[in-house]
Design a protein around this motif. Sequence first.
Motif, PDB file in Angstrom:
ATOM      1  N   UNK A 279       0.843  -1.194   0.000  1.00 38.50           N
ATOM      2  CA  UNK A 279       0.000   0.000   0.000  1.00 38.50           C
ATOM      3  C   UNK A 279       0.878   1.244   0.000  1.00 38.50           C
ATOM      4  N   UNK A 280       0.550   2.183  -0.872  1.00 35.12           N
ATOM      5  CA  UNK A 280       1.215   3.481  -0.877  1.00 35.12           C
ATOM      6  C   UNK A 280       0.481   4.410   0.090  1.00 35.12           C
ATOM      7  N   UNK A 281       1.247   5.093   0.943  1.00 29.52           N
ATOM      8  CA  UNK A 281       0.670   6.015   1.916  1.00 29.52           C
ATOM      9  C   UNK A 281       1.194   7.421   1.660  1.00 29.52           C
ATOM     10  N   UNK A 282       0.324   8.374   1.755  1.00 29.05           N
ATOM     11  CA  UNK A 282       0.709   9.776   1.608  1.00 29.05           C
ATOM     12  C   UNK A 282       0.618  10.468   2.958  1.00 29.05           C
ATOM     13  N   UNK A 283       1.441  11.494   3.140  1.00 32.68           N
ATOM     14  CA  UNK A 283       1.458  12.212   4.397  1.00 32.68           C
ATOM     15  C   UNK A 283       0.250  13.141   4.484  1.00 32.68           C
ATOM     16  N   UNK A 284      -0.434  13.090   5.639  1.00 29.95           N
ATOM     17  CA  UNK A 284      -1.613  13.929   5.853  1.00 29.95           C
ATOM     18  C   UNK A 284      -1.147  15.294   6.352  1.00 29.95           C
ATOM     19  N   UNK A 285      -1.667  16.403   5.800  1.00 30.30           N
ATOM     20  CA  UNK A 285      -1.273  17.739   6.282  1.00 30.30           C
ATOM     21  C   UNK A 285      -1.538  17.878   7.785  1.00 30.30           C
ATOM     22  N   UNK A 286      -0.643  18.601   8.470  1.00 29.36           N
ATOM     23  CA  UNK A 286      -0.724  18.710   9.929  1.00 29.36           C
ATOM     24  C   UNK A 286      -2.064  19.206  10.446  1.00 29.36           C
ATOM     25  N   UNK A 287      -2.677  20.240   9.871  1.00 28.36           N
ATOM     26  CA  UNK A 287      -3.979  20.683  10.403  1.00 28.36           C
ATOM     27  C   UNK A 287      -5.036  19.583  10.385  1.00 28.36           C
ATOM     28  N   UNK A 288      -4.962  18.692   9.402  1.00 30.42           N
ATOM     29  CA  UNK A 288      -5.922  17.589   9.314  1.00 30.42           C
ATOM     30  C   UNK A 288      -5.481  16.394  10.156  1.00 30.42           C
ATOM     31  N   UNK A 289      -4.176  16.206  10.288  1.00 25.48           N
ATOM     32  CA  UNK A 289      -3.660  15.048  11.014  1.00 25.48           C
ATOM     33  C   UNK A 289      -3.797  15.194  12.526  1.00 25.48           C
ATOM     34  N   UNK A 290      -3.624  16.428  13.044  1.00 26.65           N
ATOM     35  CA  UNK A 290      -3.600  16.638  14.497  1.00 26.65           C
ATOM     36  C   UNK A 290      -4.842  16.097  15.203  1.00 26.65           C
ATOM     37  N   UNK A 291      -6.065  16.419  14.780  1.00 23.81           N
ATOM     38  CA  UNK A 291      -7.235  15.904  15.497  1.00 23.81           C
ATOM     39  C   UNK A 291      -7.381  14.382  15.393  1.00 23.81           C
ATOM     40  N   UNK A 292      -6.946  13.797  14.285  1.00 23.73           N
ATOM     41  CA  UNK A 292      -7.042  12.341  14.150  1.00 23.73           C
ATOM     42  C   UNK A 292      -6.054  11.640  15.079  1.00 23.73           C
ATOM     43  N   UNK A 293      -4.837  12.169  15.157  1.00 20.45           N
ATOM     44  CA  UNK A 293      -3.850  11.581  16.071  1.00 20.45           C
ATOM     45  C   UNK A 293      -4.303  11.761  17.522  1.00 20.45           C
ATOM     46  N   UNK A 294      -4.854  12.916  17.841  1.00 19.57           N
ATOM     47  CA  UNK A 294      -5.340  13.162  19.191  1.00 19.57           C
ATOM     48  C   UNK A 294      -6.461  12.183  19.558  1.00 19.57           C
ATOM     49  N   UNK A 295      -7.368  11.964  18.628  1.00 18.04           N
ATOM     50  CA  UNK A 295      -8.465  11.020  18.871  1.00 18.04           C
ATOM     51  C   UNK A 295      -7.936   9.617  19.131  1.00 18.04           C
ATOM     52  N   UNK A 296      -6.951   9.201  18.339  1.00 18.01           N
ATOM     53  CA  UNK A 296      -6.372   7.870  18.520  1.00 18.01           C
ATOM     54  C   UNK A 296      -5.709   7.736  19.884  1.00 18.01           C
ATOM     55  N   UNK A 297      -4.918   8.746  20.286  1.00 19.38           N
ATOM     56  CA  UNK A 297      -4.215   8.671  21.564  1.00 19.38           C
ATOM     57  C   UNK A 297      -5.188   8.621  22.740  1.00 19.38           C
ATOM     58  N   UNK A 298      -6.259   9.399  22.664  1.00 18.34           N
ATOM     59  CA  UNK A 298      -7.247   9.404  23.748  1.00 18.34           C
ATOM     60  C   UNK A 298      -7.979   8.067  23.831  1.00 18.34           C
ATOM     61  N   UNK A 299      -8.261   7.500  22.691  1.00 15.60           N
ATOM     62  CA  UNK A 299      -8.944   6.204  22.696  1.00 15.60           C
ATOM     63  C   UNK A 299      -8.031   5.096  23.210  1.00 15.60           C
ATOM     64  N   UNK A 300      -6.755   5.160  22.873  1.00 12.70           N
ATOM     65  CA  UNK A 300      -5.813   4.182  23.404  1.00 12.70           C
ATOM     66  C   UNK A 300      -5.693   4.310  24.921  1.00 12.70           C
ATOM     67  N   UNK A 301      -5.628   5.541  25.421  1.00 16.32           N
ATOM     68  CA  UNK A 301      -5.561   5.757  26.873  1.00 16.32           C
ATOM     69  C   UNK A 301      -6.818   5.229  27.557  1.00 16.32           C
ATOM     70  N   UNK A 302      -7.967   5.431  26.915  1.00 15.93           N
ATOM     71  CA  UNK A 302      -9.229   4.927  27.475  1.00 15.93           C
ATOM     72  C   UNK A 302      -9.222   3.404  27.547  1.00 15.93           C
ATOM     73  N   UNK A 303      -8.676   2.762  26.509  1.00 19.38           N
ATOM     74  CA  UNK A 303      -8.587   1.303  26.502  1.00 19.38           C
ATOM     75  C   UNK A 303      -7.661   0.801  27.601  1.00 19.38           C
ATOM     76  N   UNK A 304      -6.546   1.486  27.822  1.00 19.80           N
ATOM     77  CA  UNK A 304      -5.603   1.081  28.866  1.00 19.80           C
ATOM     78  C   UNK A 304      -6.261   1.180  30.241  1.00 19.80           C
ATOM     79  N   UNK A 305      -6.966   2.274  30.500  1.00 23.75           N
ATOM     80  CA  UNK A 305      -7.648   2.443  31.784  1.00 23.75           C
ATOM     81  C   UNK A 305      -8.698   1.358  31.995  1.00 23.75           C
ATOM     82  N   UNK A 306      -9.412   1.018  30.933  1.00 20.65           N
ATOM     83  CA  UNK A 306     -10.429  -0.018  31.028  1.00 20.65           C
ATOM     84  C   UNK A 306      -9.808  -1.369  31.351  1.00 20.65           C
ATOM     85  N   UNK A 307      -8.689  -1.691  30.699  1.00 19.82           N
ATOM     86  CA  UNK A 307      -8.015  -2.962  30.950  1.00 19.82           C
ATOM     87  C   UNK A 307      -7.452  -3.027  32.370  1.00 19.82           C
ATOM     88  N   UNK A 308      -6.932  -1.904  32.861  1.00 19.84           N
ATOM     89  CA  UNK A 308      -6.408  -1.878  34.227  1.00 19.84           C
ATOM     90  C   UNK A 308      -7.515  -2.132  35.248  1.00 19.84           C
TER      91      UNK A 308
END
Length: 214
Positions: free
Chosen positions: A117-146
């Motif tokens: 698969x070829x991947x292109x870099x997402x512009x920062x203004x568009x990438x920031x909220x998606x990365x933030x959403x992923x990190x928050x969801x991962x943290x939520x999963x960790x808390x749930x597992x704990x």
Amino acid sequence: MQRPLAPGSLCIVPAGSGQGPPRYVCYCEGPEGPGLDSDPGETGAFNIYVTDALELWNTSFTPESLEKHKAQHGLDGAEDYSTWFRAACDQHSVSLTLKDDSSAYLTISREAETLTFDLSKVPNPEAAPQVQTLMLRLAEQVCKLEKQLAALKDETPSPRKKPQPGRQQLFLPDPDSRRGASGPVVKKWMPGESLINPGFKSKKPASGVNFDDA
């Protein structure tokens, strides 16, 4: 409401040769993937994302370009890429290569078949909220597992202490306790007692043999 991350739909992959950091989080978005902002009506949507928590790359598939990608690899249009991706994550057969032009390509393997698969870099203004959403969801999963692990520990009874076999006795037994022990008792002979009937005194003292009467 955001969906939880599906098992096997996310993995961590190294870049280039795969020896050491930096490492990247790789996940998919699709009918069976975790998704970030996917439209429930777009059942045929599928995309792969890669991020180092600062920058983001993705496949930028449209339904048309996705079908074209499948045709280029000789796959049936109904082939589920999400299943491919989960299997590759479970088998650690995902590899990432970053290019000098800020693009990247990802390779996933399943048995003897390989997809690129070829991947292109997402512009920062568009990438920031998606990365933030992923990190928050991962943290939520960790808390749930704990919390789940803590609940399991509370429900598990602690093992009882058992006496250790073969443990040596550190103290000698009480002498008084041996007085009532069973077994033969040897009585000491006292002077004047009969040798035939111990406990009875002889009626007359023993005398020697008189040779004069012989």
